[in-house]
Design a protein around this motif. Structure first.
Motif, PDB file in Angstrom:
ATOM      1  N   MET A 148       0.854  -1.200   0.000  1.00  0.00           N
ATOM      2  CA  MET A 148       0.000   0.000   0.000  1.00  0.00           C
ATOM      3  C   MET A 148       0.891   1.252   0.000  1.00  0.00           C
ATOM      4  SD  MET A 148      -3.520   0.020   0.500  1.00  0.00           S
ATOM      5  CE  MET A 148      -4.829   0.940   1.245  1.00  0.00           C
ATOM      6  N   LYS A 149       0.628   2.163  -0.889  1.00  0.00           N
ATOM      7  CA  LYS A 149       1.443   3.381  -0.979  1.00  0.00           C
ATOM      8  C   LYS A 149       1.276   4.262   0.258  1.00  0.00           C
ATOM      9  CE  LYS A 149       2.398   4.437  -5.746  1.00  0.00           C
ATOM     10  NZ  LYS A 149       1.568   3.950  -6.842  1.00  0.00           N
ATOM     11  N   GLN A 150       2.386   4.936   0.600  1.00  0.00           N
ATOM     12  CA  GLN A 150       2.336   5.875   1.726  1.00  0.00           C
ATOM     13  C   GLN A 150       2.511   7.296   1.206  1.00  0.00           C
ATOM     14  OE1 GLN A 150       5.379   4.147   4.376  1.00  0.00           O
ATOM     15  NE2 GLN A 150       3.636   3.739   5.710  1.00  0.00           N
ATOM     16  N   PHE A 151       1.710   8.198   1.757  1.00  0.00           N
ATOM     17  CA  PHE A 151       1.690   9.565   1.257  1.00  0.00           C
ATOM     18  C   PHE A 151       2.068  10.561   2.349  1.00  0.00           C
ATOM     19  CE2 PHE A 151      -1.276   7.115  -1.247  1.00  0.00           C
ATOM     20  CZ  PHE A 151      -1.061   7.554  -2.545  1.00  0.00           C
ATOM     21  N   VAL A 152       2.828  11.584   1.941  1.00  0.00           N
ATOM     22  CA  VAL A 152       3.051  12.714   2.840  1.00  0.00           C
ATOM     23  C   VAL A 152       2.480  13.950   2.157  1.00  0.00           C
ATOM     24  CG1 VAL A 152       5.449  12.998   1.996  1.00  0.00           C
ATOM     25  CG2 VAL A 152       4.752  14.084   4.136  1.00  0.00           C
ATOM     26  N   VAL A 153       1.684  14.703   2.895  1.00  0.00           N
ATOM     27  CA  VAL A 153       1.055  15.900   2.346  1.00  0.00           C
ATOM     28  C   VAL A 153       1.559  17.102   3.133  1.00  0.00           C
ATOM     29  CG1 VAL A 153      -1.120  17.086   1.863  1.00  0.00           C
ATOM     30  CG2 VAL A 153      -0.989  14.592   1.643  1.00  0.00           C
ATOM     31  N   ILE A 154       2.145  18.054   2.421  1.00  0.00           N
ATOM     32  CA  ILE A 154       2.779  19.197   3.068  1.00  0.00           C
ATOM     33  C   ILE A 154       2.072  20.487   2.675  1.00  0.00           C
ATOM     34  CG2 ILE A 154       4.935  20.490   3.283  1.00  0.00           C
ATOM     35  CD1 ILE A 154       6.405  17.846   2.720  1.00  0.00           C
ATOM     36  N   GLY A 155       1.584  21.214   3.681  1.00  0.00           N
ATOM     37  CA  GLY A 155       0.805  22.421   3.440  1.00  0.00           C
ATOM     38  C   GLY A 155      -0.664  22.045   3.461  1.00  0.00           C
ATOM     39  N   LEU A 156      -1.354  22.457   4.530  1.00  0.00           N
ATOM     40  CA  LEU A 156      -2.732  22.006   4.741  1.00  0.00           C
ATOM     41  C   LEU A 156      -3.748  23.121   4.547  1.00  0.00           C
ATOM     42  CD1 LEU A 156      -1.909  19.763   7.831  1.00  0.00           C
ATOM     43  CD2 LEU A 156      -2.186  19.024   5.446  1.00  0.00           C
ATOM     44  N   GLY A 157      -3.648  23.787   3.400  1.00  0.00           N
ATOM     45  CA  GLY A 157      -4.706  24.727   3.000  1.00  0.00           C
ATOM     46  C   GLY A 157      -5.887  23.914   2.508  1.00  0.00           C
TER      47      GLY A 157
ATOM     48  N   ARG B 166      11.734  10.492   3.631  1.00  0.00           N
ATOM     49  CA  ARG B 166      12.370   9.764   2.512  1.00  0.00           C
ATOM     50  C   ARG B 166      11.759   8.370   2.306  1.00  0.00           C
ATOM     51  NH1 ARG B 166      17.604   9.964   5.327  1.00  0.00           N
ATOM     52  NH2 ARG B 166      18.462  10.805   3.412  1.00  0.00           N
ATOM     53  N   ASN B 167      11.046   7.858   3.311  1.00  0.00           N
ATOM     54  CA  ASN B 167      10.441   6.531   3.174  1.00  0.00           C
ATOM     55  C   ASN B 167       9.071   6.541   2.500  1.00  0.00           C
ATOM     56  OD1 ASN B 167      12.617   5.352   4.583  1.00  0.00           O
ATOM     57  ND2 ASN B 167      11.704   6.057   6.512  1.00  0.00           N
ATOM     58  N   PHE B 168       8.584   7.733   2.189  1.00  0.00           N
ATOM     59  CA  PHE B 168       7.253   7.800   1.581  1.00  0.00           C
ATOM     60  C   PHE B 168       7.333   7.646   0.065  1.00  0.00           C
ATOM     61  CE2 PHE B 168       6.513   9.239   5.762  1.00  0.00           C
ATOM     62  CZ  PHE B 168       5.169   9.022   6.022  1.00  0.00           C
ATOM     63  N   ASP B 169       6.266   7.101  -0.527  1.00  0.00           N
ATOM     64  CA  ASP B 169       6.246   6.877  -1.973  1.00  0.00           C
ATOM     65  C   ASP B 169       5.896   8.147  -2.742  1.00  0.00           C
ATOM     66  OD1 ASP B 169       6.461   3.870  -1.857  1.00  0.00           O
ATOM     67  OD2 ASP B 169       4.664   4.184  -0.654  1.00  0.00           O
ATOM     68  N   VAL B 170       4.993   8.915  -2.155  1.00  0.00           N
ATOM     69  CA  VAL B 170       4.498  10.100  -2.855  1.00  0.00           C
ATOM     70  C   VAL B 170       4.424  11.273  -1.882  1.00  0.00           C
ATOM     71  CG1 VAL B 170       2.553  11.090  -4.147  1.00  0.00           C
ATOM     72  CG2 VAL B 170       3.060   8.650  -4.355  1.00  0.00           C
ATOM     73  N   ALA B 171       4.856  12.448  -2.348  1.00  0.00           N
ATOM     74  CA  ALA B 171       4.687  13.667  -1.558  1.00  0.00           C
ATOM     75  C   ALA B 171       3.823  14.633  -2.356  1.00  0.00           C
ATOM     76  CB  ALA B 171       6.032  14.307  -1.249  1.00  0.00           C
TER      77      ALA B 171
ATOM     78  N   ILE C  29      14.172  19.798  -1.551  1.00  0.00           N
ATOM     79  CA  ILE C  29      14.610  18.921  -0.445  1.00  0.00           C
ATOM     80  C   ILE C  29      14.021  17.517  -0.617  1.00  0.00           C
ATOM     81  CG2 ILE C  29      14.456  18.509   2.048  1.00  0.00           C
ATOM     82  CD1 ILE C  29      14.420  21.609   2.389  1.00  0.00           C
ATOM     83  N   LEU C  30      12.732  17.451  -0.957  1.00  0.00           N
ATOM     84  CA  LEU C  30      12.085  16.137  -1.115  1.00  0.00           C
ATOM     85  C   LEU C  30      12.748  15.319  -2.215  1.00  0.00           C
ATOM     86  CD1 LEU C  30       8.353  17.248  -0.790  1.00  0.00           C
ATOM     87  CD2 LEU C  30       9.655  15.906   0.874  1.00  0.00           C
TER      88      LEU C  30
ATOM     89  N   PRO D  25      10.255   9.283  -4.393  1.00  0.00           N
ATOM     90  CA  PRO D  25      10.097   8.924  -5.805  1.00  0.00           C
ATOM     91  C   PRO D  25       9.182   9.840  -6.623  1.00  0.00           C
ATOM     92  CG  PRO D  25       9.808   6.996  -4.398  1.00  0.00           C
ATOM     93  CD  PRO D  25       9.909   8.182  -3.483  1.00  0.00           C
ATOM     94  N   TYR D  26       8.065  10.248  -6.022  1.00  0.00           N
ATOM     95  CA  TYR D  26       7.096  11.009  -6.817  1.00  0.00           C
ATOM     96  C   TYR D  26       6.606  12.216  -6.021  1.00  0.00           C
ATOM     97  CZ  TYR D  26       3.550  11.584 -10.445  1.00  0.00           C
ATOM     98  OH  TYR D  26       2.792  12.064 -11.483  1.00  0.00           O
ATOM     99  N   VAL D  27       6.918  13.405  -6.530  1.00  0.00           N
ATOM    100  CA  VAL D  27       6.550  14.633  -5.828  1.00  0.00           C
ATOM    101  C   VAL D  27       5.601  15.452  -6.711  1.00  0.00           C
ATOM    102  CG1 VAL D  27       7.409  16.763  -4.773  1.00  0.00           C
ATOM    103  CG2 VAL D  27       8.765  14.658  -4.595  1.00  0.00           C
TER     104      VAL D  27
END
Ligand code: ATP
Length: 139
Positions: free
Chosen positions: A1-10, A64-69, A86-87, A93-95
């Motif tokens: 299962m892919k892991q996501f990081v979301v930066i900026g919560l507007g 760095r361990n997340f698949d998608v940012a 930085i990411l 892998p995918y930003v």
């Protein structure tokens, strides 16, 4: 299962984060604003208050361990660019980055963004196409 990081919560970032979490994906949500972090804390896997331009902070959070940012720091052009850089240096892998305009988008591509999105522009295009292809204009 892919892991996501979301930066900026507007509106955009929080909508992406909560939708992914509702679909049972792992989501780390990051913002420097405490209220925004608290507002999403019970809807995502982890919510953390941090400066997304602080490389050490992002490293410590294991970004760095997340698949998608997904980066959406709309009110701060330079932070959006720096965070993207930085990411990619951390080898995420995918930003995907939200850009306010094409020029900003070009810079984001140059620093390594894998995909740049323009939600307001794209939604405008979609709505227009919907209007053209439906019978709404007949009324
Ligand atoms: P929308 O609401 O349509 O998505 P937007 O992208 O302009 O528009 P803002 O309300 O500006 O949304 O949200 C940007 C978010 O990014 C804010 O919550 C702000 O706290 C956060 N932010 C800005 N700079 C940083 C930073 N350096 N590190 C972490 N978060 C940041």
């Amino acid at each position: 299962m892919k892991q996501f990081v979301v930066i900026g919560l507007g509106r955009f970032g929080s909508s992406v984060a909560t939708t992914l979490a509702e679909a049972d994906f792992d989501v780390l949500a990051i913002d420097q604003n405490q209220e925004r972090v608290q507002g999403i804390a019970n809807k995502v896997t982890h919510a953390v208050e941090a400066d997304a331009t602080d490389e050490e902070a992002l490293k410590t959070l294991g970004v760095r361990n997340f698949d998608v940012a997904v980066v959406s720091i709309g009110d701060n052009v330079s932070a959006n660019i720096l965070c993207t850089l930085i990411l990619k240096e951390l080898k995420v892998p995918y930003v995907i980055v939200k850009a306010p305009d094409a020029l900003h988008g070009k810079v984001l591509t140059k620093v390594g963004a894998d995909r740049v999105v323009y939600p307001e522009r794209d939604m405008g295009v979609r709505i227009a196409h919907n209007l053209i292809s439906s019978n709404v204009l007949d009324y």
